[in-house]
Design a protein around this motif. Structure first.
Motif, short mmCIF file in Angstrom:
data_model
loop_
_atom_site.label_atom_id
_atom_site.label_comp_id
_atom_site.label_asym_id
_atom_site.label_seq_id
_atom_site.Cartn_x
_atom_site.Cartn_y
_atom_site.Cartn_z
N GLU A 131 0.84 -1.20 0.00
CA GLU A 131 0.00 0.00 0.00
C GLU A 131 0.88 1.26 0.00
O GLU A 131 0.65 2.19 -0.76
N ALA A 132 1.89 1.26 0.85
CA ALA A 132 2.78 2.42 0.95
C ALA A 132 3.50 2.68 -0.37
O ALA A 132 3.59 3.82 -0.82
N LEU A 133 4.00 1.61 -1.01
CA LEU A 133 4.74 1.80 -2.26
C LEU A 133 3.81 2.32 -3.35
O LEU A 133 4.20 3.14 -4.18
N ALA A 134 2.56 1.85 -3.34
CA ALA A 134 1.64 2.20 -4.42
C ALA A 134 1.12 3.63 -4.33
O ALA A 134 0.81 4.25 -5.34
N ILE A 135 1.00 4.16 -3.13
CA ILE A 135 0.25 5.40 -2.96
C ILE A 135 1.12 6.64 -2.74
O ILE A 135 0.67 7.77 -2.91
N SER A 136 2.39 6.45 -2.39
CA SER A 136 3.17 7.55 -1.82
C SER A 136 4.05 8.30 -2.81
O SER A 136 4.55 7.72 -3.77
N ASP A 137 4.29 9.58 -2.52
CA ASP A 137 5.41 10.29 -3.14
C ASP A 137 6.69 9.88 -2.44
O ASP A 137 7.70 9.63 -3.06
N ARG A 138 6.64 9.85 -1.09
CA ARG A 138 7.78 9.38 -0.32
C ARG A 138 7.29 8.49 0.82
O ARG A 138 6.19 8.69 1.34
N VAL A 139 8.14 7.56 1.21
CA VAL A 139 7.81 6.62 2.28
C VAL A 139 8.81 6.83 3.42
O VAL A 139 10.01 6.97 3.19
N VAL A 140 8.28 6.88 4.65
CA VAL A 140 9.13 6.96 5.84
C VAL A 140 9.03 5.59 6.51
O VAL A 140 7.97 5.22 7.02
#
Ligand code: ATP
Length: 357
Positions: free
Chosen positions: A196-205
Motif C-alpha cells: 500500500e505504501a509503495l503504491a500510494i506515496s510520493d515518499r515513504v518513511v
C-alpha cells in the motif's frame, strides 16, 4: 517551500520510549506514508501532528506557523481513522457538512460544497443515506469527504483501509490517491502494509522502534534499502550473510555459495572483510535449464515451485542456500522439481547492505 515541518519530536509513555528524536518535512501537496510494523510509533507520531497528543520535546510548524501548542481543532487538519467514525444518526450529507456547521458556513455555499465533495469521492446523490445503509468502502469515502470539507491544509489518514476487504481496499487506495492529487493536499498516511505504501506515496518513511530507518521515494526504498531491516520489510527477497572480499571490484563472498557475487561497481565506504547482508529480489534473478548454463552461472537444483498467477515462484538450492526466483508464464513450464538448473545473478540484482545487527 516546505509545508509541514517536524523537528526533534520525542515521546515516551512512562519509561517506554515510543519516539526517539525525529525530524521530518513534508513538501506542499506531497503524500508521505509512515510505514512500519506494529508498535514502531506511527500512530503516536500522527496523533502528535494532529494535536491529540503532546510531544515531550520538539516543534510542529505548518506553513511557517508554530502549531506545537495549538489545540487540535485549530490546526487546520482533516483526519480519517481506521474504523468508520461517522455519526450513525446523521445522514452521509450531514456527516460531511458537520465541520462546516461548526465553522458556520451555511445555505447555498454549504450545499454546493457538500455536493462537490460527493462528486469528488464518486458517490453523487448519496447524501441522504445513513451510515448503516452504506458499505464499509462507501463509509470511508464519506469519512474522507468529511475530512476534506473544511478545506484543511493537511490531511491525516490513520490506516484508513485496514478494515476493508481486499478488492475494496485496492479501489479505495487508488481513489484516495486520485482525490489527494486532484485537491493537491499535503497528506500524511499511516500504514503497516508495504505494498500500500509503495503504491500510494510520493515518499515513504520507514519506521522501526520509534526511529526513522529510511526516507525515500518508493523506488529508492525498494531498490536501495539503507538497512537490513528496510530490505527485509519491503518486498520479498532472499537474504544472505557475507563479507566484502574486494571493494574496488565490488566483490562479496558468501560462505556456502560456490561463486563470489559482484555488484559490478566499486563498493565505496567498505573495506575487505566488512560484514554485509546481501539481498536478491526474486524478480531480478534469471533461471534457465542446466543445458543453457553460461560462464559465471550458479549450478542449482529446483526444490519448490509455487504458481502465483502472474509468476511462478521457484525455490532453488544453491550450495548451502535457498534462493527464490520469479518466472513469468511459460518460462516455468520447462522446469520441474529436482531439475538441475542454471542461476544467473546480474550485478544490478545484488543489493549489499552493511550488516549492522
Ligand atoms: P500499530 O500499527 O499497532 O498501531 P504503531 O506503529 O502505530 O502501531 P504506536 O501505537 O504509536 O505504534 O505505539 C508505539 C509504542 O508506544 C508501542 O510500544 C506502544 O505499546 C506504546 N504506546 C502507545 N500508546 C500508549 C499508551 N497510551 N500508553 C503506553 N504505551 C503506549
Amino acid at each position: 517551500m516546505s509545508e509541514l515541518h517536524l523537528s526533534n519530536i520525542t515521546k515516551s509513555y512512562g519509561s517506554s520510549v515510543a519516539l526517539h528524536p525525529l525530524d521530518l518535512t513534508l513538501e506542499r501537496g506531497e503524500l508521505v506514508t509512515l510505514l512500519g510494523p506494529s508498535g514502531c510509533g506511527k500512530t503516536t507520531l500522527l496523533r502528535i501532528v494532529a494535536g491529540f497528543l503532546a510531544p515531550d520535546t520538539g516543534k510542529i510548524v505548518l506553513g511557517g506557523r508554530d502549531l506545537t501548542r495549538v489545540p487540535a481543532r485549530q490546526r487546520d487538519m482533516g483526519m480519517v481513522f481506521q474504523a468508520y467514525s461517522l455519526f450513525p444518526n446523521l445522514t452521509a450529507g450531514e456527516n460531511v457538512a458537520f465541520g462546516l456547521d461548526v465553522r458556520r458556513l451555511g445555505g447555498d455555499e454549504k450545499k454546493q460544497r457538500v455536493d462537490e465533495l460527493f462528486e469528488l469521492i464518486g458517490l453523487p446523490g448519496m447524501q441522504g443515506r445513513y451510515p448503516a445503509q452504506l458499505s464499509g468502502g462507501q463509509q470511508q469515502r464519506i469519512a474522507l469527504a468529511r475530512a476534506l470539507a473544511i478545506r484543511p491544509q493537511v490531511l491525516l489518514l490513520d490506516e484508513p483501509l485496514s478494515a476493508l476487504d481486499a478488492q475494496v481496499r485496492l479501489n479505495l487506495r487508488d481513489e484516495i490517491r486520485r482525490v489527494q492529487q486532484e485537491t493537491g493536499i499535503t497528506t500524511l498516511f499511516v500504514t503497516h502494509d508495504q505494498e500500500e505504501a509503495l503504491a500510494i506515496s510520493d515518499r515513504v518513511v520507514v519506521m522501526q522502534g520509534g526511529l526513522i530507518a529510511q526516507v525515500g521515494t518508493p523506488a529508492e526504498i525498494y531498490r536501495q534499502p539503507a538497512t537490513p531491516f528496510v530490505a527485509e520489510f519491503i518486498g520479498s527477497s532472499s537474504g544472505l550473510s557475507g563479507q566484502v572480499s574486494d571493494p574496488a571490484r565490488g566483490a562479496v563472498h558468501v560462505p556456502g555459495l560456490n561463486e563470489p557475487l559482484s555488484v559490478g561497481r566499486p563498493l565505496t565506504g567498505f573495506v575487505a572483510g566488512d560484514p554485509v547482508r546481501i539481498y536478491l529480489r526474486p524478480e531480478e534473478l534469471r533461471l534457465s535449464g542446466a543445458e543453457a548454463r553460461l560462464p559465471g552461472d550458479l549450478d542449482v537444483l529446483v526444490r519448490q515451485m509455487r504458481f502465483m498467477g502472474a509468476v511462478t515462484r521457484v525455490s532453488v538450492g544453491a550450495g548451502e542456500h535457498e534462493l527464490d526466483i520469479d518466472l513469468q508464464g511459460a518460462q516455468a513450464e520447462r522446469l520441474h522439481l529436482g531439475a538441475a538448473a542454471a542461476l544467473s545473478i546480474p550485478p544490478q540484482a545484488v543489493h549489499v547492505v552493511r550488516d549492522v545487527r
